[in-house]
Design an enzyme around this catalytic site. Sequence first.
Site, PDB file in Angstrom:
ATOM      1  N   SER A  15       0.830  -1.219   0.000  1.00 33.83           N
ATOM      2  CA  SER A  15       0.000   0.000   0.000  1.00 33.83           C
ATOM      3  C   SER A  15       0.862   1.266   0.000  1.00 33.83           C
ATOM      4  O   SER A  15       0.478   2.275  -0.599  1.00 33.83           O
ATOM      5  CB  SER A  15      -0.981  -0.002   1.173  1.00 33.83           C
ATOM      6  OG  SER A  15      -0.316   0.145   2.395  1.00 33.83           O
ATOM      7  N   LEU A  96      16.753  -7.941   5.967  1.00 32.67           N
ATOM      8  CA  LEU A  96      17.860  -7.030   6.210  1.00 32.67           C
ATOM      9  C   LEU A  96      18.644  -6.905   4.899  1.00 32.67           C
ATOM     10  O   LEU A  96      18.914  -7.913   4.246  1.00 32.67           O
ATOM     11  CB  LEU A  96      18.741  -7.646   7.302  1.00 32.67           C
ATOM     12  CG  LEU A  96      19.571  -6.720   8.172  1.00 32.67           C
ATOM     13  CD1 LEU A  96      18.702  -5.634   8.798  1.00 32.67           C
ATOM     14  CD2 LEU A  96      20.261  -7.515   9.271  1.00 32.67           C
ATOM     15  N   HIS A 113       8.721   3.059   9.434  1.00 37.02           N
ATOM     16  CA  HIS A 113       8.354   2.155  10.528  1.00 37.02           C
ATOM     17  C   HIS A 113       7.034   2.655  11.127  1.00 37.02           C
ATOM     18  O   HIS A 113       6.890   3.853  11.371  1.00 37.02           O
ATOM     19  CB  HIS A 113       9.466   2.162  11.588  1.00 37.02           C
ATOM     20  CG  HIS A 113       9.240   1.167  12.664  1.00 37.02           C
ATOM     21  ND1 HIS A 113       9.425  -0.187  12.479  1.00 37.02           N
ATOM     22  CD2 HIS A 113       8.799   1.310  13.944  1.00 37.02           C
ATOM     23  CE1 HIS A 113       9.130  -0.831  13.600  1.00 37.02           C
ATOM     24  NE2 HIS A 113       8.751   0.055  14.497  1.00 37.02           N
TER      25      HIS A 113
HETATM   26  C1  GRF Z   1       3.985  -0.518   6.781  1.00 39.70           C
HETATM   27  O1  GRF Z   1       3.268  -0.444   7.973  1.00 39.70           O
HETATM   28  C2  GRF Z   1       5.382   0.010   6.966  1.00 39.70           C
HETATM   29  O2  GRF Z   1       5.484   0.979   7.939  1.00 39.70           O
HETATM   30  C3  GRF Z   1       6.158  -1.221   7.407  1.00 39.70           C
HETATM   31  O3  GRF Z   1       5.587  -2.283   6.692  1.00 39.70           O
HETATM   32  C4  GRF Z   1       4.226  -1.966   6.360  1.00 39.70           C
HETATM   33  C5  GRF Z   1       4.090  -2.163   4.874  1.00 39.70           C
HETATM   34  O4  GRF Z   1       2.773  -2.043   4.447  1.00 39.70           O
HETATM   35  N1  GRF Z   1       7.573  -1.062   7.209  1.00 39.70           N
HETATM   36  P1  GRF Z   1       2.422  -2.016   2.909  1.00 39.70           P
HETATM   37  O5  GRF Z   1       2.993  -3.271   2.285  1.00 39.70           O
HETATM   38  O6  GRF Z   1       3.042  -0.781   2.315  1.00 39.70           O
HETATM   39  O7  GRF Z   1       0.931  -1.993   2.842  1.00 39.70           O
END
Ligand code: GRF
Length: 205
Positions: A15, A96, A113
């Site tokens: 997303s 990683l 994050h």
């Molecule tokens: C998001 O919450 C981002 O902060 C974290 O992983 C999730 C990814 O969501 N690092 P999406 O795949 O972009 O919907």
Amino acid sequence: MNNLNISVFASGGGSNFKAILKAKRNGIIKSNIPLLITNNSHCGAVEIAKKNSVNVVHISRKVYPDLDEKEYSQVFLNVLEKFKIDLIVLAGYMKLLPEYVVERYENRIINIHPALLPSFCGKGMYGINVHRAVLEAGVKVTGITIHYVNKEYDKGKIIFQKCVEIKENDNEISLQKRVLKYEHKYYPLVIASLEKIISYEKSNN
Ligand code: GRF
């Protein structure tokens, strides 16, 4: 003029990737986004890439079990060089990064994050786990953090943070949804600011 190239790295639903591509369409992000790198060839992000004519490269340790760290890094670097990538944007990338990629792209890799670092981070703290931990801790506010990536999980310099309200009747799903809205709004804006800086630095070198 901006002729930078961004590669998004993603492992999941994508997303944020979608929001980044939308910002590109709307002219908020000026760079090209020619490349998605993923460790999971069946993830939602791959579908989004295909719909938007973004090249997909699948790189996974499973495919290269015998390479040492340097050789495995080189697999990434070859692709990144081929597409002349200036900025790597991690958007739900679950692995990683190999250390020589981090070294080569110092201050040119960012991550998002879904909480306020340095809290609620580290191993196992991804996806819904983060929001569950936030609710269990009983904190009154959560947020998003956008940071540079170094060799340790979630430890690179913080670029941007925004608080997100926690409501009395929140559960992990409702909280995740609210936090994601902030991610989709601010990640593209931070990318747009960084690309200006990188573009300026490139043209003054
Ligand atoms: C998001 O919450 C981002 O902060 C974290 O992983 C999730 C990814 O969501 N690092 P999406 O795949 O972009 O919907």
